[in-house]
Scaffold this active site. Structure first.
Site, PDB file in Angstrom:
ATOM      1  N   ASN A  10      19.649 -60.268  45.491  1.00  0.00           N
ATOM      2  CA  ASN A  10      18.447 -59.970  44.700  1.00  0.00           C
ATOM      3  C   ASN A  10      17.572 -58.872  45.313  1.00  0.00           C
ATOM      4  O   ASN A  10      16.855 -58.198  44.585  1.00  0.00           O
ATOM      5  CB  ASN A  10      17.635 -61.253  44.515  1.00  0.00           C
ATOM      6  CG  ASN A  10      16.246 -60.964  43.981  1.00  0.00           C
ATOM      7  OD1 ASN A  10      16.066 -60.662  42.802  1.00  0.00           O
ATOM      8  ND2 ASN A  10      15.242 -60.988  44.858  1.00  0.00           N
ATOM      9  N   TYR A  47      17.251 -45.300  41.111  1.00  0.00           N
ATOM     10  CA  TYR A  47      17.071 -46.723  40.795  1.00  0.00           C
ATOM     11  C   TYR A  47      18.021 -47.150  39.676  1.00  0.00           C
ATOM     12  O   TYR A  47      18.836 -48.054  39.878  1.00  0.00           O
ATOM     13  CB  TYR A  47      15.606 -47.059  40.486  1.00  0.00           C
ATOM     14  CG  TYR A  47      15.424 -48.523  40.171  1.00  0.00           C
ATOM     15  CD1 TYR A  47      15.625 -49.488  41.163  1.00  0.00           C
ATOM     16  CD2 TYR A  47      15.099 -48.957  38.893  1.00  0.00           C
ATOM     17  CE1 TYR A  47      15.503 -50.846  40.874  1.00  0.00           C
ATOM     18  CE2 TYR A  47      14.968 -50.307  38.603  1.00  0.00           C
ATOM     19  CZ  TYR A  47      15.171 -51.247  39.595  1.00  0.00           C
ATOM     20  OH  TYR A  47      15.062 -52.588  39.314  1.00  0.00           O
ATOM     21  N   LYS A  84      21.601 -49.548  39.818  1.00  0.00           N
ATOM     22  CA  LYS A  84      21.855 -50.736  38.995  1.00  0.00           C
ATOM     23  C   LYS A  84      23.127 -50.545  38.161  1.00  0.00           C
ATOM     24  O   LYS A  84      23.814 -51.524  37.852  1.00  0.00           O
ATOM     25  CB  LYS A  84      20.640 -51.057  38.122  1.00  0.00           C
ATOM     26  CG  LYS A  84      19.396 -51.438  38.946  1.00  0.00           C
ATOM     27  CD  LYS A  84      19.632 -52.625  39.882  1.00  0.00           C
ATOM     28  CE  LYS A  84      18.388 -53.070  40.609  1.00  0.00           C
ATOM     29  NZ  LYS A  84      18.606 -54.229  41.518  1.00  0.00           N
TER      30      LYS A  84
HETATM   31  P1  NAD Z   1       9.619 -57.471  44.697  1.00  0.00           P
HETATM   32  O1  NAD Z   1       9.224 -56.107  45.173  1.00  0.00           O
HETATM   33  O2  NAD Z   1       8.563 -58.418  44.236  1.00  0.00           O
HETATM   34  O3  NAD Z   1      10.510 -58.211  45.803  1.00  0.00           O
HETATM   35  C1  NAD Z   1      11.540 -57.517  46.449  1.00  0.00           C
HETATM   36  C2  NAD Z   1      12.204 -58.405  47.459  1.00  0.00           C
HETATM   37  O4  NAD Z   1      13.168 -57.593  48.152  1.00  0.00           O
HETATM   38  C3  NAD Z   1      11.259 -58.965  48.502  1.00  0.00           C
HETATM   39  O5  NAD Z   1      11.597 -60.300  48.794  1.00  0.00           O
HETATM   40  C4  NAD Z   1      11.518 -58.102  49.741  1.00  0.00           C
HETATM   41  O6  NAD Z   1      11.411 -58.844  50.959  1.00  0.00           O
HETATM   42  C5  NAD Z   1      12.951 -57.705  49.548  1.00  0.00           C
HETATM   43  N1  NAD Z   1      13.197 -56.428  50.229  1.00  0.00           N
HETATM   44  C6  NAD Z   1      12.547 -55.249  50.014  1.00  0.00           C
HETATM   45  N2  NAD Z   1      13.007 -54.329  50.888  1.00  0.00           N
HETATM   46  C7  NAD Z   1      13.943 -54.943  51.662  1.00  0.00           C
HETATM   47  C8  NAD Z   1      14.772 -54.526  52.722  1.00  0.00           C
HETATM   48  N3  NAD Z   1      14.754 -53.276  53.191  1.00  0.00           N
HETATM   49  N4  NAD Z   1      15.629 -55.434  53.279  1.00  0.00           N
HETATM   50  C9  NAD Z   1      15.691 -56.696  52.803  1.00  0.00           C
HETATM   51  N5  NAD Z   1      14.926 -57.146  51.797  1.00  0.00           N
HETATM   52  C10 NAD Z   1      14.060 -56.278  51.238  1.00  0.00           C
HETATM   53  O7  NAD Z   1      10.698 -57.187  43.571  1.00  0.00           O
HETATM   54  P2  NAD Z   1      11.164 -58.008  42.269  1.00  0.00           P
HETATM   55  O8  NAD Z   1      10.495 -57.389  41.113  1.00  0.00           O
HETATM   56  O9  NAD Z   1      11.089 -59.464  42.495  1.00  0.00           O
HETATM   57  O10 NAD Z   1      12.696 -57.520  42.231  1.00  0.00           O
HETATM   58  C11 NAD Z   1      13.766 -58.315  42.634  1.00  0.00           C
HETATM   59  C12 NAD Z   1      15.033 -57.718  42.045  1.00  0.00           C
HETATM   60  O11 NAD Z   1      14.910 -57.654  40.629  1.00  0.00           O
HETATM   61  C13 NAD Z   1      15.300 -56.274  42.497  1.00  0.00           C
HETATM   62  O12 NAD Z   1      16.688 -56.097  42.713  1.00  0.00           O
HETATM   63  C14 NAD Z   1      14.853 -55.455  41.314  1.00  0.00           C
HETATM   64  O13 NAD Z   1      15.514 -54.211  41.255  1.00  0.00           O
HETATM   65  C15 NAD Z   1      15.209 -56.358  40.164  1.00  0.00           C
HETATM   66  N6  NAD Z   1      14.474 -56.105  38.924  1.00  0.00           N
HETATM   67  C16 NAD Z   1      13.144 -56.273  38.844  1.00  0.00           C
HETATM   68  C17 NAD Z   1      12.503 -56.010  37.644  1.00  0.00           C
HETATM   69  C18 NAD Z   1      11.022 -56.178  37.485  1.00  0.00           C
HETATM   70  O14 NAD Z   1      10.503 -55.763  36.427  1.00  0.00           O
HETATM   71  N7  NAD Z   1      10.304 -56.741  38.425  1.00  0.00           N
HETATM   72  C19 NAD Z   1      13.225 -55.582  36.531  1.00  0.00           C
HETATM   73  C20 NAD Z   1      14.601 -55.429  36.652  1.00  0.00           C
HETATM   74  C21 NAD Z   1      15.215 -55.708  37.855  1.00  0.00           C
END
Ligand code: NAD
Length: 246
Positions: free
Chosen positions: A90, A154, A158
């Site tokens: 994730n 980005y 994906k």
């Molecule tokens: P967030 O920024 O709230 O959390 C990101 C997480 O990744 C955190 O737990 C952080 O500790 C971890 N992380 C960041 N950099 C890191 C590193 N260098 N090494 C290890 N861990 C690291 O993000 P989110 O919105 O919860 O996103 C989680 C996933 O969902 C991601 O893969 C993101 O691409 C995907 N996503 C999010 C959305 C959205 O709208 N929020 C939409 C589509 C996909």
């Protein structure tokens, strides 16, 4: 739904990952919660234990793009909980930098976390999942369908996640290991609150279900795909986005 299962969740300190850890625990799993820094990992584990002291959750903070560190973590999870059934890849970062401002450093940062770590973690967990006929779940995005206006790496990362999901599902099916992805739409996390209001509000208007996603919407999809209810589902990318693709 996950009683007795052992899961590893990367990016578990906040947002979608934290809620996924929480829902896995509420559904009876034991969870290894991974984050990038000890401080945020300890905070997230404490928060969960405060909610329920009986939650079986342990924190780890390996560099997810380093094979040795990830292999050590997987071995530690097996030593603590006896097996591994589920990996949720994730952790991910996004950016919207225009092409001409995009640096090599930014390219490396995004591809190391969003692509390489999925490869490294998946490779490291397969010896364990082979024993349990387990499951790998990846976090894709709705931008893996049609790109985004700026920030090329980005969406490209994906697309790569979708490619790894479709390829590994075929490679690992003979071992009884399922591989699927969840593709969230815009979800209320720090990643999205970093974007300006002028960007978010018009986007919400385009979502047929008329609202932004919540982390629990995405976590619920992970719970289902990780559970035995999904035992005949592999190579699938489940869109959880209020139909934002239409
Ligand atoms: P967030 O920024 O709230 O959390 C990101 C997480 O990744 C955190 O737990 C952080 O500790 C971890 N992380 C960041 N950099 C890191 C590193 N260098 N090494 C290890 N861990 C690291 O993000 P989110 O919105 O919860 O996103 C989680 C996933 O969902 C991601 O893969 C993101 O691409 C995907 N996503 C999010 C959305 C959205 O709208 N929020 C939409 C589509 C996909």
């Amino acid at each position: 739904m996950l009683k007795g299962k052992v899961a590893v969740v990367t990016g578990g300190t906040r947002g979608i990952g934290f809620e996924t850890v929480r829902q896995f625990l509420l559904n009876g799993a034991k969870v290894a919660l991974c984050g990038s820094r000890e401080e945020t990992v300890v905070k997230a584990v404490d928060k969960l234990k405060t909610e329920n002291a009986a939650f079986e959750v342990e924190g780890f903070f390996p560099n997810l793009s380093k094979e040795v560190e990830v292999a050590q973590m997987m071995a530690a999870v097996k030593a603590k909980y006896g097996k591994i059934d589920i990996l949720v890849n994730n952790a991910g970062i996004s950016s919207s930098t225009p092409l001409l401002n995009y640096t090599e450093d930014e390219f490396d940062k995004i591809s190391n976390l969003n692509i390489k770590s999925v490869f490294v973690c998946s490779k490291a967990v397969v010896p364990y999942l082979k024993e349990t006929k387990g499951v790998i779940l990846n976090t894709s995005s709705m931008v893996s369908m049609y790109g985004q206006p700026t920030g090329v790496m980005y969406p490209a990362s994906k697309f790569a996640v979708n490619g790894m999901t479709l390829s590994l599902s075929r490679e690992l099916a003979p071992l009884g290991i399922r591989v699927n992805a969840v593709a969230p739409g815009i979800t209320e996390t720090d990643m999205v609150s970093a974007l300006p209001k002028e960007v978010i509000e018009p986007l919400i208007k385009t979502i047929p279900l008329g609202r932004i996603g919540k982390p629990v919407d995405i976590a619920n999809a992970f719970v289902f795909l990780a559970s035995d209810m999904a035992s005949y589902i592999t190579g699938d990318i489940l869109h959880v986005d209020g139909d934002a693709r239409s």
